[in-house]
Design an enzyme around this catalytic site. Structure first.
Site, PDB file in Angstrom:
ATOM      1  N   ARG A  79       0.825  -1.214   0.000  1.00 36.94           N
ATOM      2  CA  ARG A  79       0.000   0.000   0.000  1.00 36.94           C
ATOM      3  C   ARG A  79       0.853   1.254   0.000  1.00 36.94           C
ATOM      4  NH1 ARG A  79      -4.161  -0.465   4.275  1.00 36.94           N
ATOM      5  NH2 ARG A  79      -5.147  -1.511   2.543  1.00 36.94           N
ATOM      6  N   TYR A  80       1.827   1.294   0.915  1.00 40.89           N
ATOM      7  CA  TYR A  80       2.731   2.438   0.981  1.00 40.89           C
ATOM      8  C   TYR A  80       3.902   2.148   0.056  1.00 40.89           C
ATOM      9  CZ  TYR A  80       0.357   2.811   5.540  1.00 40.89           C
ATOM     10  OH  TYR A  80      -0.548   2.883   6.541  1.00 40.89           O
ATOM     11  N   CYS A 130      -8.336 -13.781  17.663  1.00 39.72           N
ATOM     12  CA  CYS A 130      -8.864 -12.592  18.323  1.00 39.72           C
ATOM     13  C   CYS A 130     -10.149 -12.195  17.601  1.00 39.72           C
ATOM     14  CB  CYS A 130      -7.855 -11.451  18.221  1.00 39.72           C
ATOM     15  SG  CYS A 130      -6.170 -11.977  18.612  1.00 39.72           S
ATOM     16  N   ARG A 163      -7.978  -9.208   9.878  1.00 33.49           N
ATOM     17  CA  ARG A 163      -7.904 -10.187   8.793  1.00 33.49           C
ATOM     18  C   ARG A 163      -8.778 -11.387   9.076  1.00 33.49           C
ATOM     19  NH1 ARG A 163      -2.612  -8.771   9.370  1.00 33.49           N
ATOM     20  NH2 ARG A 163      -2.407  -6.816   8.259  1.00 33.49           N
ATOM     21  N   CYS A 175      -2.964 -18.828  13.448  1.00 29.65           N
ATOM     22  CA  CYS A 175      -2.587 -18.060  14.626  1.00 29.65           C
ATOM     23  C   CYS A 175      -2.614 -18.974  15.846  1.00 29.65           C
ATOM     24  CB  CYS A 175      -3.582 -16.930  14.872  1.00 29.65           C
ATOM     25  SG  CYS A 175      -3.613 -15.721  13.556  1.00 29.65           S
ATOM     26  N   ARG A 231       6.871   0.301   2.023  1.00 32.67           N
ATOM     27  CA  ARG A 231       6.621  -0.786   2.968  1.00 32.67           C
ATOM     28  C   ARG A 231       5.680  -1.814   2.358  1.00 32.67           C
ATOM     29  NH1 ARG A 231       4.343   3.453   6.780  1.00 32.67           N
ATOM     30  NH2 ARG A 231       4.696   4.570   4.842  1.00 32.67           N
ATOM     31  N   ASP A 288     -10.732  -1.613  14.067  1.00 35.31           N
ATOM     32  CA  ASP A 288     -11.234  -1.591  12.680  1.00 35.31           C
ATOM     33  C   ASP A 288     -12.689  -2.033  12.623  1.00 35.31           C
ATOM     34  OD1 ASP A 288      -8.799  -0.829  11.561  1.00 35.31           O
ATOM     35  OD2 ASP A 288      -8.096  -2.893  11.414  1.00 35.31           O
ATOM     36  N   CYS A 307      -9.963  -9.289  14.920  1.00 36.13           N
ATOM     37  CA  CYS A 307      -8.883  -9.318  13.930  1.00 36.13           C
ATOM     38  C   CYS A 307      -9.322  -8.704  12.617  1.00 36.13           C
ATOM     39  CB  CYS A 307      -8.421 -10.746  13.691  1.00 36.13           C
ATOM     40  SG  CYS A 307      -7.079 -10.808  12.503  1.00 36.13           S
ATOM     41  N   ASP A 365      -6.739   3.115  11.234  1.00 36.80           N
ATOM     42  CA  ASP A 365      -6.379   2.573   9.923  1.00 36.80           C
ATOM     43  C   ASP A 365      -7.553   2.905   9.010  1.00 36.80           C
ATOM     44  OD1 ASP A 365      -4.776   1.383   8.073  1.00 36.80           O
ATOM     45  OD2 ASP A 365      -4.488  -0.468   9.202  1.00 36.80           O
ATOM     46  N   LYS A 383      -2.582   4.233   8.069  1.00 33.81           N
ATOM     47  CA  LYS A 383      -2.757   4.711   9.444  1.00 33.81           C
ATOM     48  C   LYS A 383      -2.694   6.233   9.503  1.00 33.81           C
ATOM     49  CE  LYS A 383      -0.870   0.390  10.356  1.00 33.81           C
ATOM     50  NZ  LYS A 383      -0.602  -0.324   9.092  1.00 33.81           N
TER      51      LYS A 383
HETATM   52  C1  LIG Z   1       0.388  -1.155   8.920  1.00 34.79           C
HETATM   53  C2  LIG Z   1       0.832  -1.463   7.593  1.00 34.79           C
HETATM   54  C3  LIG Z   1       2.169  -1.293   7.226  1.00 34.79           C
HETATM   55  C4  LIG Z   1       3.211  -0.743   8.194  1.00 34.79           C
HETATM   56  O1  LIG Z   1       2.890   0.581   8.540  1.00 34.79           O
HETATM   57  P1  LIG Z   1       3.706   1.402   9.624  1.00 34.79           P
HETATM   58  O2  LIG Z   1       2.896   2.620   9.871  1.00 34.79           O
HETATM   59  O3  LIG Z   1       5.025   1.688   9.044  1.00 34.79           O
HETATM   60  O4  LIG Z   1       3.838   0.537  10.843  1.00 34.79           O
HETATM   61  C5  LIG Z   1       2.522  -1.587   5.939  1.00 34.79           C
HETATM   62  N1  LIG Z   1       1.610  -2.025   5.039  1.00 34.79           N
HETATM   63  C6  LIG Z   1       0.313  -2.197   5.357  1.00 34.79           C
HETATM   64  C7  LIG Z   1      -0.637  -2.648   4.331  1.00 34.79           C
HETATM   65  C8  LIG Z   1      -0.119  -1.929   6.651  1.00 34.79           C
HETATM   66  O5  LIG Z   1      -1.393  -2.116   6.973  1.00 34.79           O
HETATM   67  S1  SF4 Z   2      -4.958 -10.221  15.649  1.00 32.80           S
HETATM   68 FE1  SF4 Z   2      -5.526 -11.628  13.956  1.00 32.80          FE
HETATM   69  S2  SF4 Z   2      -3.579 -12.203  13.027  1.00 32.80           S
HETATM   70 FE2  SF4 Z   2      -3.116 -11.400  15.086  1.00 32.80          FE
HETATM   71  S3  SF4 Z   2      -3.127 -13.226  16.435  1.00 32.80           S
HETATM   72 FE3  SF4 Z   2      -5.172 -12.293  16.529  1.00 32.80          FE
HETATM   73  S4  SF4 Z   2      -6.315 -13.461  14.994  1.00 32.80           S
HETATM   74 FE4  SF4 Z   2      -4.166 -13.791  14.521  1.00 32.80          FE
END
Ligand SMILES: *Cc1c(COP(=O)(O)O)cnc(C)c1O
Ligand code: SF4
Length: 442
Positions: free
Chosen positions: A133-134, A150, A155, A146, A137, A331, A153, A368, A375
């Site tokens: 995305r960035y 959680c 995801r 996992c 990074r 989220d 989560c 986010d 973020k």
């Molecule tokens: C959170 C995240 C990162 C890392 O972001 P930082 O602000 O540098 O910690 C990189 N890619 C994605 C898609 C993210 O969600």
């Molecule tokens: S937040 Fe999501 S990815 Fe992280 S440990 Fe919990 S369930 Fe797994």
């Protein structure tokens, strides 16, 4: 087994708290402190939980949980360590229970703006398992498993589905997927920073940690690598009793240091109750071996939405040399509306925490931004209307020109406003007119 000296130190101050759980009354120190025992005895069903809790727990609570699980989008998985840290005399109020176990009585219908994968990670996925995305990074989703699941989560759309296992042999689809990820990173020189997440790195074998780490260290433009895991928070004995896993990580950090690449661990503590003598021993071990650990917490209603709790979390982590990096506004995720907070509350909590300790140990409170804005510092909104329950953010260096909207939970709004949101026509109209207002102030 824990190393002898560490075991002695832990036992001086820490009572065998797990023996209050009927199913583990007979579990020895050696068993409880062994990560394999933790994983073999992890609780994955309501019946399994009922069996270890025995008579101790009210049948009404178990029924509430059974009904909650029946509609929850997330599977259940808890290590015995976490189960034993929950105060089963007050399971409704317990901050750990709320993070992992959904109750039907706490259910709140989702906000109409909820979408699956609300951060649009699919939209930024360049090759399966890599979210980019960035510009500099990328997020390497190494596994969909996992050690715990959680509720909140982000995801939850992808983890815990058993779509692919990471334990297959060298020719597995996983291995091929990773090769394609390495290739994409290799061919994208702007990527300098890789977050290895999932799922959770705790579910990778030592050999897989090494494989991924060395694969990334071999790419010259990768300058920073972070391994993200909930493990330190929910199974700290693994840091001490699985020396091959920990040593694989330490070896990567050492190798990175020799080539000026930073390799660090990112942890996920949300509440001071998650920090025990085992955590302290594990954190001390990592610190003594020169590993930087940073923490990312999620702000959750009824868990840590209290200035005293947050201040204690930040102070305790700081004293363990775990840098409190981020506190996330929760989220938009299906089935967890009861855990979200309005932006005004997130701002209040941020104000309280700032000043508690050193600036470099003060976490940034971030949202986010739904829709893939990345973020944003919670206070940096362009427009906030608490009555409507909408906040607008922009992200000029991520998606220039776009406006990202975070909705407050409906429970924080007036009854009239809540009704308005439940009407699809009015929802659309409120969203459009608010977005126009936000654009007008840009
Ligand atoms: C959170 C995240 C990162 C890392 O972001 P930082 O602000 O540098 O910690 C990189 N890619 C994605 C898609 C993210 O969600
Ligand atoms: S937040 Fe999501 S990815 Fe992280 S440990 Fe919990 S369930 Fe797994």
């Amino acid at each position: 087994m824990l190393p002898h000296a560490i075991q002695q130190r832990v036992h001086q101050t820490c009572l065998p708290f797990w023996r209050s759980i009927p199913g583990w009354r007979e579990a020895s120190d050696e068993e409880f402190e062994n990560w394999l025992w933790q994983e073999r005895n992890s609780v994955t069903t309501v019946d399994g939980l009922a069996a270890v809790l025995g008579e101790q727990i009210a049948p009404e609570f178990m029924e509430d949980l059974r009904a909650g699980m029946a509609t929850a989008p997330m599977a259940m998985r808890l290590t015995p360590y976490v189960v034993a840290l929950i105060n089963w005399n007050e399971p409704y109020a317990d901050p750990l229970r709320r993070q992992f176990l959904p109750l039907a009585s706490e259910y709140q219908p989702p906000h109409p703006l909820l979408r699956l994968d609300s951060l649009d990670e699919h939209g930024d996925t360049k090759t399966p398992g890599l979210v980019h995305r960035y510009p500099d990074r990328a997020l390497f989703l190494a596994t969909d498993h996992c050690p715990v699941y959680c509720r909140f989560c982000t995801r939850s759309y992808s983890v815990g589905l058993d779509t692919e296992t990471v334990t297959k042999d060298r020719n597995s689809p996983t291995r091929e997927r990773w090769e394609r990820i390495f290739k994409h990173i290799r061919e994208t020189p702007t990527i300098n920073d890789v977050v290895v997440s999932g799922g959770d790195c705790f579910r990778l074998k030592a050999s897989q940690i090494t494989l991924i780490g060395q694969g990334l260290l071999a790419i010259p433009h990768v300058r920073r690598i972070r391994f993200a895991t909930k493990g330190l928070a929910i199974e700290p004995m693994k840091i001490l009793s699985a020396p091959d896993w920990t040593d694989a990580l330490i070896a990567l950090c050492d190798a990175g240091r020799r080539t000026q690449v930073e390799v660090v661990l990112h942890s996920h503590f949300n509440h001071p109750h998650e920090i025990t003598e085992y955590t302290i021993a594990a954190a001390n071990h990592l610190f003594s071996r020169g590993i930087t650990v940073r923490n990312q917490a999620v702000l959750l209603r009824g868990v840590n939405d209290d200035p005293v709790v947050l201040a204690k979390l930040v102070k305790t982590l700081s004293d363990l040399h775990i840098h409190p990096y981020y506190v996330y506004a929760c989220d938009l995720v299906d089935g967890i509306e009861d855990l979200r907070l309005p932006i005004r509350r997130v701002c209040e909590l941020e104000k309280y925490v700032r000043g508690v300790t050193a600036g470099y140990n003060t976490p940034a409170f971030v949202v986010d931004a739904p829709g893939g804005g990345g973020k944003r510092v919670v206070h940096s909104y362009e427009l906030y209307d608490p009555e409507l329950g909408l906040t607008a953010y922009t992200a000029p260096s991520v998606k220039s020109g776009a406006v990202f909207i975070y909705p407050d939970p409906l429970s924080s709004l007036s009854p009239e406003r809540r009704l308005a949101w439940l009407d699809p026509e009015r929802s659309k109209e409120m969203l459009c007119s608010f977005t126009d207002r936000a654009r007008a102030v840009l």
